[in-house]
Structures are given as structure tokens and as C-alpha cells.
Design a protein around this motif. Sequence first.
Motif, PDB file in Angstrom:
ATOM      1  N   LEU A   1      30.443  51.016  70.892  1.00 35.63           N
ATOM      2  CA  LEU A   1      31.561  50.809  69.972  1.00 35.63           C
ATOM      3  C   LEU A   1      31.041  50.624  68.548  1.00 35.63           C
ATOM      4  O   LEU A   1      30.016  49.979  68.340  1.00 35.63           O
ATOM      5  N   PRO A   2      31.752  51.132  67.581  1.00 32.76           N
ATOM      6  CA  PRO A   2      31.328  50.897  66.195  1.00 32.76           C
ATOM      7  C   PRO A   2      31.601  49.451  65.792  1.00 32.76           C
ATOM      8  O   PRO A   2      32.581  48.842  66.206  1.00 32.76           O
ATOM      9  N   TRP A   3      30.714  48.908  65.014  1.00 29.09           N
ATOM     10  CA  TRP A   3      30.864  47.541  64.528  1.00 29.09           C
ATOM     11  C   TRP A   3      31.816  47.527  63.348  1.00 29.09           C
ATOM     12  O   TRP A   3      31.800  48.423  62.515  1.00 29.09           O
ATOM     13  N   LEU A   4      32.622  46.510  63.296  1.00 27.81           N
ATOM     14  CA  LEU A   4      33.551  46.353  62.185  1.00 27.81           C
ATOM     15  C   LEU A   4      33.247  45.032  61.483  1.00 27.81           C
ATOM     16  O   LEU A   4      33.383  43.960  62.077  1.00 27.81           O
ATOM     17  N   PHE A   5      32.780  45.122  60.258  1.00 26.79           N
ATOM     18  CA  PHE A   5      32.473  43.939  59.476  1.00 26.79           C
ATOM     19  C   PHE A   5      33.576  43.721  58.456  1.00 26.79           C
ATOM     20  O   PHE A   5      34.086  44.674  57.874  1.00 26.79           O
ATOM     21  N   SER A   6      33.922  42.487  58.236  1.00 28.63           N
ATOM     22  CA  SER A   6      34.870  42.182  57.168  1.00 28.63           C
ATOM     23  C   SER A   6      34.448  40.883  56.504  1.00 28.63           C
ATOM     24  O   SER A   6      33.884  39.995  57.138  1.00 28.63           O
ATOM     25  N   PHE A   7      34.681  40.830  55.230  1.00 26.08           N
ATOM     26  CA  PHE A   7      34.396  39.634  54.463  1.00 26.08           C
ATOM     27  C   PHE A   7      35.716  38.997  54.091  1.00 26.08           C
ATOM     28  O   PHE A   7      36.617  39.675  53.620  1.00 26.08           O
ATOM     29  N   ASN A   8      35.843  37.711  54.304  1.00 26.23           N
ATOM     30  CA  ASN A   8      37.086  37.012  54.021  1.00 26.23           C
ATOM     31  C   ASN A   8      36.830  35.853  53.077  1.00 26.23           C
ATOM     32  O   ASN A   8      35.730  35.282  53.049  1.00 26.23           O
ATOM     33  N   VAL A   9      37.863  35.504  52.363  1.00 23.99           N
ATOM     34  CA  VAL A   9      37.793  34.348  51.472  1.00 23.99           C
ATOM     35  C   VAL A   9      37.796  33.093  52.332  1.00 23.99           C
ATOM     36  O   VAL A   9      38.626  32.947  53.223  1.00 23.99           O
ATOM     37  N   LYS A  10      36.847  32.215  52.083  1.00 25.14           N
ATOM     38  CA  LYS A  10      36.778  30.975  52.855  1.00 25.14           C
ATOM     39  C   LYS A  10      37.612  29.881  52.193  1.00 25.14           C
ATOM     40  O   LYS A  10      38.313  29.136  52.862  1.00 25.14           O
ATOM     41  N   PHE A  11      37.517  29.782  50.878  1.00 29.12           N
ATOM     42  CA  PHE A  11      38.270  28.777  50.137  1.00 29.12           C
ATOM     43  C   PHE A  11      39.112  29.473  49.072  1.00 29.12           C
ATOM     44  O   PHE A  11      38.574  30.171  48.228  1.00 29.12           O
ATOM     45  N   TYR A  12      40.405  29.276  49.145  1.00 30.17           N
ATOM     46  CA  TYR A  12      41.304  29.876  48.161  1.00 30.17           C
ATOM     47  C   TYR A  12      41.381  28.958  46.940  1.00 30.17           C
ATOM     48  O   TYR A  12      41.702  27.785  47.083  1.00 30.17           O
ATOM     49  N   PRO A  13      41.102  29.472  45.759  1.00 26.85           N
ATOM     50  CA  PRO A  13      41.163  28.617  44.573  1.00 26.85           C
ATOM     51  C   PRO A  13      42.598  28.236  44.239  1.00 26.85           C
ATOM     52  O   PRO A  13      43.501  29.073  44.336  1.00 26.85           O
ATOM     53  N   PRO A  14      42.822  26.970  43.855  1.00 26.13           N
ATOM     54  CA  PRO A  14      44.188  26.558  43.517  1.00 26.13           C
ATOM     55  C   PRO A  14      44.744  27.309  42.304  1.00 26.13           C
ATOM     56  O   PRO A  14      45.943  27.534  42.214  1.00 26.13           O
ATOM     57  N   ASP A  15      43.873  27.702  41.389  1.00 23.58           N
ATOM     58  CA  ASP A  15      44.305  28.456  40.213  1.00 23.58           C
ATOM     59  C   ASP A  15      43.381  29.657  40.027  1.00 23.58           C
ATOM     60  O   ASP A  15      42.322  29.533  39.406  1.00 23.58           O
ATOM     61  N   PRO A  16      43.754  30.826  40.566  1.00 22.49           N
ATOM     62  CA  PRO A  16      42.880  32.002  40.482  1.00 22.49           C
ATOM     63  C   PRO A  16      42.568  32.446  39.053  1.00 22.49           C
ATOM     64  O   PRO A  16      41.559  33.100  38.823  1.00 22.49           O
ATOM     65  N   SER A  17      43.405  32.080  38.093  1.00 18.24           N
ATOM     66  CA  SER A  17      43.137  32.483  36.709  1.00 18.24           C
ATOM     67  C   SER A  17      41.905  31.784  36.150  1.00 18.24           C
ATOM     68  O   SER A  17      41.352  32.221  35.146  1.00 18.24           O
ATOM     69  N   GLN A  18      41.448  30.731  36.801  1.00 16.20           N
ATOM     70  CA  GLN A  18      40.259  30.012  36.359  1.00 16.20           C
ATOM     71  C   GLN A  18      38.963  30.674  36.821  1.00 16.20           C
ATOM     72  O   GLN A  18      37.878  30.261  36.400  1.00 16.20           O
ATOM     73  N   LEU A  19      39.072  31.678  37.687  1.00 18.96           N
ATOM     74  CA  LEU A  19      37.872  32.391  38.141  1.00 18.96           C
ATOM     75  C   LEU A  19      37.281  33.155  36.968  1.00 18.96           C
ATOM     76  O   LEU A  19      37.989  33.867  36.261  1.00 18.96           O
ATOM     77  N   THR A  20      35.980  33.026  36.763  1.00 13.74           N
ATOM     78  CA  THR A  20      35.357  33.628  35.587  1.00 13.74           C
ATOM     79  C   THR A  20      34.952  35.087  35.803  1.00 13.74           C
ATOM     80  O   THR A  20      34.966  35.870  34.864  1.00 13.74           O
ATOM     81  N   GLU A  21      34.611  35.445  37.024  1.00 12.53           N
ATOM     82  CA  GLU A  21      34.150  36.805  37.304  1.00 12.53           C
ATOM     83  C   GLU A  21      35.316  37.717  37.681  1.00 12.53           C
ATOM     84  O   GLU A  21      36.116  37.384  38.558  1.00 12.53           O
ATOM     85  N   ASP A  22      35.389  38.875  37.054  1.00 14.86           N
ATOM     86  CA  ASP A  22      36.437  39.854  37.366  1.00 14.86           C
ATOM     87  C   ASP A  22      36.346  40.319  38.815  1.00 14.86           C
ATOM     88  O   ASP A  22      37.363  40.488  39.487  1.00 14.86           O
ATOM     89  N   ILE A  23      35.120  40.511  39.298  1.00 14.25           N
ATOM     90  CA  ILE A  23      34.938  41.009  40.657  1.00 14.25           C
ATOM     91  C   ILE A  23      35.415  39.980  41.680  1.00 14.25           C
ATOM     92  O   ILE A  23      35.969  40.345  42.711  1.00 14.25           O
ATOM     93  N   THR A  24      35.265  38.701  41.380  1.00 14.34           N
ATOM     94  CA  THR A  24      35.736  37.647  42.282  1.00 14.34           C
ATOM     95  C   THR A  24      37.254  37.666  42.359  1.00 14.34           C
ATOM     96  O   THR A  24      37.831  37.561  43.446  1.00 14.34           O
ATOM     97  N   ARG A  25      37.915  37.817  41.203  1.00 11.78           N
ATOM     98  CA  ARG A  25      39.377  37.918  41.189  1.00 11.78           C
ATOM     99  C   ARG A  25      39.845  39.147  41.957  1.00 11.78           C
ATOM    100  O   ARG A  25      40.817  39.097  42.696  1.00 11.78           O
ATOM    101  N   TYR A  26      39.132  40.245  41.797  1.00 16.09           N
ATOM    102  CA  TYR A  26      39.489  41.478  42.480  1.00 16.09           C
ATOM    103  C   TYR A  26      39.379  41.314  44.005  1.00 16.09           C
ATOM    104  O   TYR A  26      40.282  41.700  44.747  1.00 16.09           O
ATOM    105  N   PHE A  27      38.284  40.718  44.469  1.00 20.61           N
ATOM    106  CA  PHE A  27      38.108  40.506  45.913  1.00 20.61           C
ATOM    107  C   PHE A  27      39.147  39.538  46.470  1.00 20.61           C
ATOM    108  O   PHE A  27      39.645  39.721  47.582  1.00 20.61           O
ATOM    109  N   LEU A  28      39.496  38.519  45.710  1.00 24.78           N
ATOM    110  CA  LEU A  28      40.547  37.599  46.137  1.00 24.78           C
ATOM    111  C   LEU A  28      41.875  38.344  46.231  1.00 24.78           C
ATOM    112  O   LEU A  28      42.640  38.162  47.183  1.00 24.78           O
ATOM    113  N   CYS A  29      42.139  39.199  45.285  1.00 20.06           N
ATOM    114  CA  CYS A  29      43.367  39.992  45.281  1.00 20.06           C
ATOM    115  C   CYS A  29      43.418  40.896  46.513  1.00 20.06           C
ATOM    116  O   CYS A  29      44.449  40.995  47.181  1.00 20.06           O
ATOM    117  N   LEU A  30      42.308  41.538  46.843  1.00 15.37           N
ATOM    118  CA  LEU A  30      42.252  42.388  48.032  1.00 15.37           C
ATOM    119  C   LEU A  30      42.506  41.580  49.297  1.00 15.37           C
ATOM    120  O   LEU A  30      43.219  42.024  50.196  1.00 15.37           O
TER     121      LEU A  30
END
Length: 126
Positions: free
Chosen positions: A1-30
Motif C-alpha cells: 500500500l502507498p504511504w500517506l503522510f500528512s502534517f497537521n497543526v498541533k496548536f492553533y494560535p488564538p490570533d493568526p494575524s500575529q504569526l510572523t511568517e507568511d508560510i506559517t499563515r498559509y499552512f494554517l489556512c490550508l
Amino acid sequence: LPWLFSFNVKFYPPDPSQLTEDITRYFLCLQLRQDIASGRLPCSFVTHALLGSYTLQAELGDYDPEEHASHDLSDFQFAPTQTKELEEKVAELHKTHRGLSPAQADSQFLENAKRLSMYGVDLHHA
């Protein structure tokens, strides 16, 4: 069987606008898009439509009648039980987001998603 890997957010930030990295906001959005589409993060019809319209703005850019009339919105999954009515409302709201960049659309998505009652809650069967 093919392996299926997924990455998930472990801790959701209370205010996502405070995230400094664009890529972090993008991954949270996904992650939130996936949670909403799967029904893990429940929301109302109106909220599904609004968040779906921001998703379209981020993915497709400004609404263009010639270009987007041919797009089938059923290719996008906005809700666990997606109806034609929801897709029409998403398309209608997408037209109002003219001028938003993908990053701005994702930021608006996060601002609305963080207000959901189950945002950041991960239920486990016991």
C-alpha cells in the motif's frame, strides 16, 4: 500500500494575524480549509460561503466573468455536504473580493475562521 503522510497543526494560535511568517499563515489556512471541508470544524451555511469565497480569491484571484464562468466550483470542496446553492453563494461573494491578493484573502479567511466556536478544539473519542 502507498504511504500517506500528512502534517497537521498541533496548536492553533488564538490570533493568526500575529504569526510572523507568511508560510506559517498559509499552512494554517490550508489546515483550516481541510478541517472545514471535512466537517471537523463545523460552521453555518453563511460562514461556509464566506470562507469559500476567500478560498476562491486566494486560489483563482479576482473574479473574471470570461475566465471563471467556465470553472466548475464542484472541483473545490468548501463543505462536507456541498450543494449547488452553496456554490452559487460562494461565486456571488467571490465577486465582491476584487483587489485582494492571495495573502490578503488568506488573512481574511483566518480572521473569520478563528471566530468559529470549535476553532482550536480537537475532539477525541474516549
